[in-house]
Design a protein around this motif. Structure first.
Motif, PDB file in Angstrom:
ATOM      1  N   ASP A 297       0.776  -1.277  -0.078  1.00  0.00           N
ATOM      2  CA  ASP A 297      -0.055   0.141  -0.138  1.00  0.00           C
ATOM      3  C   ASP A 297       1.004   1.229  -0.017  1.00  0.00           C
ATOM      4  O   ASP A 297       2.133   1.226   0.508  1.00  0.00           O
TER       5      ASP A 297
ATOM      6  N   GLN B  99      -1.587   5.977   2.277  1.00  0.00           N
ATOM      7  CA  GLN B  99      -2.823   5.047   2.678  1.00  0.00           C
ATOM      8  C   GLN B  99      -2.473   4.644   4.062  1.00  0.00           C
ATOM      9  O   GLN B  99      -3.092   4.299   5.091  1.00  0.00           O
TER      10      GLN B  99
ATOM     11  N   LYS C 217      -2.732   7.386   6.962  1.00  0.00           N
ATOM     12  CA  LYS C 217      -4.022   7.578   7.010  1.00  0.00           C
ATOM     13  C   LYS C 217      -4.576   6.617   8.067  1.00  0.00           C
ATOM     14  O   LYS C 217      -5.422   6.746   9.101  1.00  0.00           O
TER      15      LYS C 217
END
Length: 423
Positions: free
Chosen positions: A12, A16, A19
């Motif tokens: 990822d 991402q 977050k």
């Protein structure tokens, strides 16, 4: 250039992962999600939340990822999240683990290495929980000793304040004088670049009023002149080293259009818009990347003009841009931090500091880029010059600056990543 180990899947992106860590202390990469049970994630989160003094964030990722890529990802994630004192990357199999610690926090790089080693051989969940418990104890011990030490420090400070104020004023004056000298040297160097571009444009000896002049050549010439004028004006108005970035960005643009104009006038192919020659940006756009190493440093890929590429490939010395420094001259990458914006401007359109950081490893300028990242592993930032992301982490390098360090480890390639460091 990919930094992944053989067989690793794309992980990822940094954004991402960051977050996910803003709402949870554990993030499991989608590439290994099927290998980690929700109950294990819940228990790890509970332990990490309970051990709030330790303040740890954990990224569970693919064990096949290379160590250098994983360190780069973890640094970028830590900077993005901007909270937490310790960041851990751990393979889904629990066998690979490394840690970053915030500079000045309760856990040093050496301590982190010890904890990683102490919890080795345990399953993923237990390894994270035990690391967290031991880190919590160290945080509590340091907090207790810090309180006692605070009173001692306060007493000493009272005794030295009077003398300290005077010393501070002296140091501040010396620092101001030094910065003024550095700025004066930098400005001289930049003015040389501006003058050189002006001379090269003038050497085209172009009559823009000639009706037979190729329209595209005229357009390239006008763009080169506009960029030259912008660089000249920005140089005159520059007050700080940071102001020079806009100057060299304009110089790069002007030199490309000047080179393209010359090619059109000579009936030659217009050169590809590539990053400037690393060895001397005055040489204009590079034509290829070559492997090069500074004295005592590791090889890395850098863009080079045709002449410098040939020199390096044949074992010779490239024509290096020497800039004013002290009473003499040095390569711009070894002329101090004032030249960082200068270099960054030339490569602003090609990855900026992300590209430069890889090329500058082992140089004075390289040691000052990235906001204080250090490391005990020579390839933390990789050896390439492609300005890309960290391995397969979505090509997202984030904004990896600001005070993290990595101690050691071997993410990917067998064994235990076993790392600790500080930021």
């Amino acid at each position: 250039m990919s930094l992944w180990g053989a067989g690793a899947r794309a992980d990822d992106s940094v954004s991402q992962i960051a977050k996910g860590l803003t709402s949870s202390r554990v993030y499991v990469d989608s590439s290994v999600a099927s290998q980690v049970s929700p109950s294990d994630v819940s228990e790890m989160n509970a332990a990490l939340n309970k051990n709030s003094k330790a303040d740890i964030r954990v990224v569970v990722t693919d064990s096949n990822n290379s160590q250098s890529a994983t360190v780069g990802m973890l640094k970028s994630v830590a900077t993005r999240v901007d909270k937490g004192k310790v960041y851990i990357a751990i393979g889904a199999d629990g066998k690979h683990m490394l840690a970053l610690t915030k500079k000045g926090s309760y856990l040093s790089p050496k301590d982190a290495n010890k904890l990683v080693t102490q919890v080795s051989g345990e399953p993923l969940k237990q390894r994270v929980v035990d690391f967290s418990n031991q880190a919590q104890k160290k945080a509590a011990d340091k907090e207790k000793s810090g309180t006692v030490g605070l009173f001692v420090v306060l007493g000493v400070l009272i005794l030295i304040v009077a003398g300290g104020v005077g010393a501070f004023l002296v140091v501040r004056k010396r620092r101001r004088v030094r910065r003024e000298q550095e700025m004066a040297q930098l400005k001289r160097g930049v003015e040389e670049d501006v003058t050189k571009l002006g001379e090269d444009i003038a050497a085209l000896d172009l009559n823009v009023m000639d009706p037979s002049l190729d329209r595209e050549a005229k357009s390239e010439y006008e763009q080169a002149m506009n960029s030259y004028d912008a660089a000249k004006a920005a140089t005159e108005n520059a007050k700080r080293p940071e102001d020079m970035q806009s100057v060299t960005t304009a110089l790069e643009d002007g030199r490309y259009h000047m080179t393209a104009c010359r090619a059109r006038l000579n009936g030659e192919p217009v050169p590809e818009r590539r990053a400037p020659c690393f060895f001397n940006p005055q040489h204009g756009p590079s034509v290829q990347d070559v492997m090069w190493a500074p004295a005592g440093g590791a090889p890395r890929s850098v863009p080079a003009c045709a002449a410098d590429a040939q020199a390096v490939l044949s074992g010779g010395q490239p024509d290096v841009r020497m800039v004013p420094y002290g009473d003499g001259r040095r390569p711009y990458w070894d002329a101090g931090p004032a030249y960082a914006p200068y270099a960054g401007g030339y490569y602003q359109s090609y990855g900026g500091m992300d590209l430069l950081s890889g090329m500058m490893i082992g140089t004075m300028l390289g040691s000052m880029m990235g906001g204080g990242w250090g490391g005990g592993h020579h390839d933390i930032m990789g050896g390439g010059g492609d300005g890309g992301g960290f391995g397969g982490f979505g090509g997202d390098s984030g904004d990896a600056g600001g005070g993290w360090d990595f101690g050691s480890g071997d993410f990917g390639g067998g064994g235990d990543w076993g790392g600790g460091g500080d930021w």
